[in-house]
Design a protein around this motif. Sequence first.
Motif, PDB file in Angstrom:
ATOM      1  N   LEU A  79       0.858  -1.186   0.000  1.00 48.40           N
ATOM      2  CA  LEU A  79       0.000   0.000   0.000  1.00 48.40           C
ATOM      3  C   LEU A  79       0.893   1.234   0.000  1.00 48.40           C
ATOM      4  CD1 LEU A  79      -2.578  -1.097   2.740  1.00 48.40           C
ATOM      5  CD2 LEU A  79      -2.788  -1.329   0.261  1.00 48.40           C
ATOM      6  N   ALA A  80       0.788   2.040  -1.041  1.00 46.41           N
ATOM      7  CA  ALA A  80       1.619   3.234  -1.184  1.00 46.41           C
ATOM      8  C   ALA A  80       0.872   4.455  -0.677  1.00 46.41           C
ATOM      9  CB  ALA A  80       2.010   3.434  -2.645  1.00 46.41           C
ATOM     10  N   SER A  81       1.558   5.247   0.134  1.00 41.80           N
ATOM     11  CA  SER A  81       0.953   6.475   0.649  1.00 41.80           C
ATOM     12  C   SER A  81       0.831   7.519  -0.460  1.00 41.80           C
ATOM     13  CB  SER A  81       1.766   7.024   1.826  1.00 41.80           C
ATOM     14  OG  SER A  81       3.077   7.357   1.438  1.00 41.80           O
ATOM     15  N   ILE A  82      -0.001   8.493  -0.222  1.00 40.66           N
ATOM     16  CA  ILE A  82      -0.275   9.560  -1.188  1.00 40.66           C
ATOM     17  C   ILE A  82       0.549  10.783  -0.802  1.00 40.66           C
ATOM     18  CG2 ILE A  82      -2.051  11.052  -2.166  1.00 40.66           C
ATOM     19  CD1 ILE A  82      -4.115   8.897  -1.264  1.00 40.66           C
ATOM     20  N   ALA A  83       1.379  11.246  -1.728  1.00 42.50           N
ATOM     21  CA  ALA A  83       2.189  12.442  -1.477  1.00 42.50           C
ATOM     22  C   ALA A  83       1.346  13.699  -1.693  1.00 42.50           C
ATOM     23  CB  ALA A  83       3.398  12.450  -2.409  1.00 42.50           C
ATOM     24  N   TYR A  84       1.787  14.781  -1.097  1.00 44.68           N
ATOM     25  CA  TYR A  84       1.074  16.058  -1.197  1.00 44.68           C
ATOM     26  C   TYR A  84       2.070  17.194  -1.018  1.00 44.68           C
ATOM     27  CZ  TYR A  84       1.474  15.208   3.800  1.00 44.68           C
ATOM     28  OH  TYR A  84       1.959  14.902   5.051  1.00 44.68           O
ATOM     29  N   PRO A  85       1.726  18.380  -1.514  1.00 42.13           N
ATOM     30  CA  PRO A  85       2.620  19.515  -1.287  1.00 42.13           C
ATOM     31  C   PRO A  85       2.772  19.755   0.218  1.00 42.13           C
ATOM     32  CG  PRO A  85       0.975  20.067  -2.932  1.00 42.13           C
ATOM     33  CD  PRO A  85       0.574  18.752  -2.326  1.00 42.13           C
ATOM     34  N   ASP A  86       3.975  19.953   0.656  1.00 42.76           N
ATOM     35  CA  ASP A  86       4.262  20.119   2.074  1.00 42.76           C
ATOM     36  C   ASP A  86       3.989  21.558   2.511  1.00 42.76           C
ATOM     37  OD1 ASP A  86       5.248  20.199   4.638  1.00 42.76           O
ATOM     38  OD2 ASP A  86       7.207  19.362   4.129  1.00 42.76           O
ATOM     39  N   PRO A  87       2.906  21.795   3.252  1.00 43.94           N
ATOM     40  CA  PRO A  87       2.558  23.161   3.651  1.00 43.94           C
ATOM     41  C   PRO A  87       3.657  23.853   4.463  1.00 43.94           C
ATOM     42  CG  PRO A  87       0.745  21.680   4.124  1.00 43.94           C
ATOM     43  CD  PRO A  87       1.927  20.829   3.726  1.00 43.94           C
ATOM     44  N   ALA A  88       4.475  23.074   5.143  1.00 41.61           N
ATOM     45  CA  ALA A  88       5.526  23.658   5.984  1.00 41.61           C
ATOM     46  C   ALA A  88       6.607  24.355   5.165  1.00 41.61           C
ATOM     47  CB  ALA A  88       6.153  22.573   6.857  1.00 41.61           C
ATOM     48  N   ILE A  89       6.750  23.994   3.899  1.00 39.53           N
ATOM     49  CA  ILE A  89       7.803  24.605   3.099  1.00 39.53           C
ATOM     50  C   ILE A  89       7.284  25.500   1.974  1.00 39.53           C
ATOM     51  CG2 ILE A  89       9.400  22.723   3.616  1.00 39.53           C
ATOM     52  CD1 ILE A  89       8.926  21.714   0.746  1.00 39.53           C
ATOM     53  N   LEU A  90       5.968  25.601   1.832  1.00 40.46           N
ATOM     54  CA  LEU A  90       5.409  26.421   0.755  1.00 40.46           C
ATOM     55  C   LEU A  90       5.501  27.901   1.101  1.00 40.46           C
ATOM     56  CD1 LEU A  90       2.108  24.479  -0.065  1.00 40.46           C
ATOM     57  CD2 LEU A  90       4.337  24.287  -1.199  1.00 40.46           C
ATOM     58  N   ASP A  91       5.792  28.684   0.084  1.00 33.85           N
ATOM     59  CA  ASP A  91       5.728  30.131   0.307  1.00 33.85           C
ATOM     60  C   ASP A  91       4.290  30.593   0.057  1.00 33.85           C
ATOM     61  OD1 ASP A  91       5.345  30.569  -2.483  1.00 33.85           O
ATOM     62  OD2 ASP A  91       7.499  30.770  -2.814  1.00 33.85           O
ATOM     63  N   GLN A  92       4.024  31.845   0.308  1.00 33.32           N
ATOM     64  CA  GLN A  92       2.657  32.370   0.202  1.00 33.32           C
ATOM     65  C   GLN A  92       2.100  32.240  -1.215  1.00 33.32           C
ATOM     66  OE1 GLN A  92       2.184  36.422   1.471  1.00 33.32           O
ATOM     67  NE2 GLN A  92      -0.001  36.452   1.043  1.00 33.32           N
ATOM     68  N   PRO A 140       6.373   4.213   1.629  1.00 36.03           N
ATOM     69  CA  PRO A 140       6.337   5.580   2.162  1.00 36.03           C
ATOM     70  C   PRO A 140       6.553   6.680   1.121  1.00 36.03           C
ATOM     71  CG  PRO A 140       8.470   4.615   2.595  1.00 36.03           C
ATOM     72  CD  PRO A 140       7.640   3.547   1.911  1.00 36.03           C
ATOM     73  N   VAL A 141       5.673   6.777   0.148  1.00 35.74           N
ATOM     74  CA  VAL A 141       5.803   7.803  -0.881  1.00 35.74           C
ATOM     75  C   VAL A 141       5.686   9.194  -0.256  1.00 35.74           C
ATOM     76  CG1 VAL A 141       4.795   8.750  -3.006  1.00 35.74           C
ATOM     77  CG2 VAL A 141       4.957   6.269  -2.700  1.00 35.74           C
ATOM     78  N   ALA A 142       4.628   9.428   0.509  1.00 38.01           N
ATOM     79  CA  ALA A 142       4.408  10.747   1.106  1.00 38.01           C
ATOM     80  C   ALA A 142       5.511  11.123   2.079  1.00 38.01           C
ATOM     81  CB  ALA A 142       3.058  10.787   1.819  1.00 38.01           C
ATOM     82  N   GLU A 143       6.010  10.154   2.781  1.00 40.02           N
ATOM     83  CA  GLU A 143       7.022  10.430   3.788  1.00 40.02           C
ATOM     84  C   GLU A 143       8.378  10.773   3.171  1.00 40.02           C
ATOM     85  OE1 GLU A 143       3.788   7.960   5.491  1.00 40.02           O
ATOM     86  OE2 GLU A 143       4.898   7.953   3.620  1.00 40.02           O
ATOM     87  N   ARG A 144       8.585  10.378   1.923  1.00 42.56           N
ATOM     88  CA  ARG A 144       9.885  10.609   1.293  1.00 42.56           C
ATOM     89  C   ARG A 144       9.870  11.676   0.207  1.00 42.56           C
ATOM     90  NH1 ARG A 144      12.290   4.949  -0.046  1.00 42.56           N
ATOM     91  NH2 ARG A 144      13.799   6.287  -1.096  1.00 42.56           N
ATOM     92  N   ILE A 145       8.690  12.151  -0.165  1.00 43.11           N
ATOM     93  CA  ILE A 145       8.616  13.224  -1.162  1.00 43.11           C
ATOM     94  C   ILE A 145       8.070  14.470  -0.478  1.00 43.11           C
ATOM     95  CG2 ILE A 145       7.463  14.066  -3.235  1.00 43.11           C
ATOM     96  CD1 ILE A 145       7.503  11.265  -4.337  1.00 43.11           C
ATOM     97  N   THR A 146       8.877  15.499  -0.482  1.00 39.32           N
ATOM     98  CA  THR A 146       8.415  16.789   0.026  1.00 39.32           C
ATOM     99  C   THR A 146       8.676  17.821  -1.054  1.00 39.32           C
ATOM    100  OG1 THR A 146      10.543  17.279   1.052  1.00 39.32           O
ATOM    101  CG2 THR A 146       8.875  16.211   2.439  1.00 39.32           C
ATOM    102  N   GLY A 147       7.871  18.820  -1.061  1.00 33.19           N
ATOM    103  CA  GLY A 147       8.064  19.865  -2.055  1.00 33.19           C
ATOM    104  C   GLY A 147       6.785  20.611  -2.315  1.00 33.19           C
ATOM    105  N   GLY A 148       6.874  21.514  -3.238  1.00 29.44           N
ATOM    106  CA  GLY A 148       5.734  22.324  -3.659  1.00 29.44           C
ATOM    107  C   GLY A 148       5.649  22.271  -5.167  1.00 29.44           C
TER     108      GLY A 148
END
Length: 185
Positions: A79-92, A140-148
Motif C-alpha cells: 500500500l503506497a501512501s499519497i504524497a502532497y505539497p508540504d505546507p511547511a515549506i510552501l511560500d505564500q 512511504p511515498v508521502a514520507e519521502r517526497i516533500t516539495g511544492g
Amino acid sequence: LELEPDLIIVHAGVNDLQRQYMDPVVNFIPRMFRFARLIMPSLLAPSTEKFMERHRDMMGFSLEIFIALAQRNGVAVGLASIAYPDPAILDQTERQYYDFQASGDWTQPAFSLSRYVSYVRVSNMMLQELSDTYNAFYIPVAERITGGTDVFWDFCHMNPIGIEAKAKIIAESVLDVLEDRQICR
C-alpha cells in the motif's frame, strides 16, 4: 488473480478524498457568497474525524477485502501512501496557487490545500494501519517526497520530477520485498 501475480501494489488516488466534498451542502454557501469562500472555506466540510470515519467505510473496508483476497491466494500486497505539497515549506504564492486550484479548477469552493492535506494524512495513516494489521507492506511515498511546485503541478498531480521520485520509491520498496520473499531470481 487469473494473472497469478506475486505482488500487487495499491496506490490509491485522491478521488476518494475529494468525494466527500462533492456534497452540495458543503459547497452551496461558498458558491453563493464570495465572503464565505474567502473567509471560511471549510466551515461545512467534514471534520478530520468525520472524514476518517467515512473514509474507512468508503475505502478502508474495500482495501481490507482486497488484501485478504490477495493474501489468501499467496499474493503479497503493498500500500503506497499519497504524497502532497508540504505546507511547511510552501511560500505564500504557492499556497495561493494551490488554494486557487482547489476552489477554481476543481469547482469546489469549500476545498482548500490545508483541508486536503489533513485528509491525505488521515488516509495515509489508515494505509499504514491496514499494512500493519494485515501484514501488507507500506510504501512511504508521502514520507519521502516533500516539495511544492517543484514536485507538484497541482496539489495532487506530480510533475515529471515528482513522478520520477515516486517511481524510485516504489521500485526500491518492491525490490526489498521481492528479495525478502525470494521472488527475485
